[in-house]
Design a protein around this motif. Structure first.
Motif, PDB file in Angstrom:
ATOM      1  N   ALA A 210     -68.199 -35.791 -45.314  1.00  0.00           N
ATOM      2  CA  ALA A 210     -69.037 -36.174 -46.454  1.00  0.00           C
ATOM      3  C   ALA A 210     -70.341 -35.391 -46.469  1.00  0.00           C
ATOM      4  N   PHE A 211     -70.867 -35.047 -45.272  1.00  0.00           N
ATOM      5  CA  PHE A 211     -72.089 -34.256 -45.193  1.00  0.00           C
ATOM      6  C   PHE A 211     -71.797 -32.763 -45.266  1.00  0.00           C
ATOM      7  N   LEU A 212     -70.708 -32.326 -44.661  1.00  0.00           N
ATOM      8  CA  LEU A 212     -70.408 -30.895 -44.655  1.00  0.00           C
ATOM      9  C   LEU A 212     -70.245 -30.348 -46.068  1.00  0.00           C
ATOM     10  N   VAL A 213     -69.688 -31.158 -46.959  1.00  0.00           N
ATOM     11  CA  VAL A 213     -69.503 -30.672 -48.325  1.00  0.00           C
ATOM     12  C   VAL A 213     -70.791 -30.726 -49.145  1.00  0.00           C
ATOM     13  N   LEU A 214     -71.802 -31.445 -48.654  1.00  0.00           N
ATOM     14  CA  LEU A 214     -73.084 -31.495 -49.360  1.00  0.00           C
ATOM     15  C   LEU A 214     -73.880 -30.210 -49.202  1.00  0.00           C
ATOM     16  N   GLY A 215     -73.687 -29.541 -48.068  1.00  0.00           N
ATOM     17  CA  GLY A 215     -74.482 -28.352 -47.791  1.00  0.00           C
ATOM     18  C   GLY A 215     -75.695 -28.676 -46.936  1.00  0.00           C
ATOM     19  N   GLU A 216     -76.345 -27.645 -46.430  1.00  0.00           N
ATOM     20  CA  GLU A 216     -77.424 -27.811 -45.455  1.00  0.00           C
ATOM     21  C   GLU A 216     -78.624 -28.557 -46.017  1.00  0.00           C
ATOM     22  N   ALA A 217     -79.022 -28.248 -47.224  1.00  0.00           N
ATOM     23  CA  ALA A 217     -80.242 -28.849 -47.765  1.00  0.00           C
ATOM     24  C   ALA A 217     -80.109 -30.364 -47.897  1.00  0.00           C
ATOM     25  N   GLY A 218     -79.020 -30.819 -48.507  1.00  0.00           N
ATOM     26  CA  GLY A 218     -78.824 -32.243 -48.687  1.00  0.00           C
ATOM     27  C   GLY A 218     -78.656 -32.987 -47.387  1.00  0.00           C
ATOM     28  N   THR A 219     -78.056 -32.329 -46.402  1.00  0.00           N
ATOM     29  CA  THR A 219     -77.842 -32.955 -45.102  1.00  0.00           C
ATOM     30  C   THR A 219     -79.141 -33.018 -44.312  1.00  0.00           C
ATOM     31  N   ARG A 220     -79.908 -31.924 -44.300  1.00  0.00           N
ATOM     32  CA  ARG A 220     -81.129 -31.857 -43.495  1.00  0.00           C
ATOM     33  C   ARG A 220     -82.118 -32.949 -43.880  1.00  0.00           C
ATOM     34  N   ALA A 221     -82.323 -33.160 -45.179  1.00  0.00           N
ATOM     35  CA  ALA A 221     -83.285 -34.164 -45.627  1.00  0.00           C
ATOM     36  C   ALA A 221     -82.890 -35.559 -45.158  1.00  0.00           C
ATOM     37  N   PHE A 222     -81.618 -35.888 -45.276  1.00  0.00           N
ATOM     38  CA  PHE A 222     -81.163 -37.213 -44.851  1.00  0.00           C
ATOM     39  C   PHE A 222     -81.347 -37.394 -43.350  1.00  0.00           C
TER      40      PHE A 222
END
Length: 253
Positions: A210-222
């Motif tokens: 679920a996070f891998l498909v979001l990409g780095e930016a969306g994952t890093r903030a969370f």
């Protein structure tokens, strides 16, 4: 985002997956032996959707003769680095590259839900010897631990996915294993935990599809927000992750 794309997203983070994902407790392997009615030592086992080899390594340590089946390039490469002496063949649970009636046990650790049961069930039965067994299991979250339940809800909201893990064990038994009707089916729950550095816990979260498909930016903030929250709960930055292994074993006549 299709299930196929999510399944293959792990190939971009195989090293992260291998380094940070939890393994499984000895009691889970004990339960597989009990429910399958045979020792793993000497058994011919195929670990399907083997990934980086987390479950494969445990099966091998028990003395099983293991072959791994893995479709992803990145995961297979990481597997070969970790377990150079274990054979691995490319394929998936929907079309097993294995001979008829050739194995005593097929295992699917965290991988059965990526298969199409209309295809994977007949394939499993084809490959199993008479009296052999199919074992599927997942590390599921333990929701009687408040911070885990709260984190699960935050992850679901952030990733835009339904919080299915609360109902996963019952849903999977009813829906995912429906094709095994008529076979002897046994279930066991094994609760366990591990204590890991906060960085490992966050990297574990980030290795999920679920996070891998979001990409780095969306994952890093969370993950940075989670770091701040968890430091309040675990000021020493040592996080106790709690899991419930949901194990189902189906015997082939």
């Amino acid at each position: 985002m299709t299930a196929h794309q999510r399944a293959h997203s792990f190939n971009t983070a195989a090293a992260q997956y291998a380094a940070n994902r939890p393994s499984y407790p000895p009691a889970a392997l004990d339960a597989i032996e009990e429910l399958a009615g045979r020792r793993l030592a000497g058994a011919q086992v195929a670990d399907i959707g083997a990934g980086t080899g987390i479950a494969t390594a445990l099966l091998r340590e028990r003395g099983a003769r293991v072959v791994a089946v893995e479709p992803g390039d990145g995961m297979a490469a990481e597997f070969r680095r970790a377990l150079p002496g274990v054979p691995i063949v490319r394929g998936d649970g929907n079309a097993l590259p294995l001979a008829d009636a050739s194995h005593d046990l097929l295992t699917y650790a965290q991988s059965w839900h990526w298969t199409d049961t209309r295809r994977s069930v007949p394939e499993a039965l084809r490959v199993l010897r008479p009296g052999g067994s199919l074992a599927v299991w997942w590390n599921t979250d333990v929701f009687d631990v408040p911070w885990i339940a709260e984190q699960h809800e935050r992850i679901a909201r952030h990733c835009g996915v339904p919080p299915t893990a609360r109902t996963r064990p019952d849903d999977l038994r009813a829906a995912r294993l429906s094709g095994l009707s008529g076979l002897a089916l046994e279930r066991r729950h094994v609760r366990w935990s591990r204590v890991v550095p906060l960085d490992t816990h966050l990297a574990n979260i980030g290795s999920h599809s679920a996070f891998l498909v979001l990409g780095e930016a969306g994952t890093r903030a969370f993950l940075e927000e989670e770091r701040a929250r968890l430091r309040e709960i675990f000021p020493d930055e040592r996080v106790e992750e709690c899991y419930l292994v949901d194990l189902l074993v189906a015997a082939r006549p």
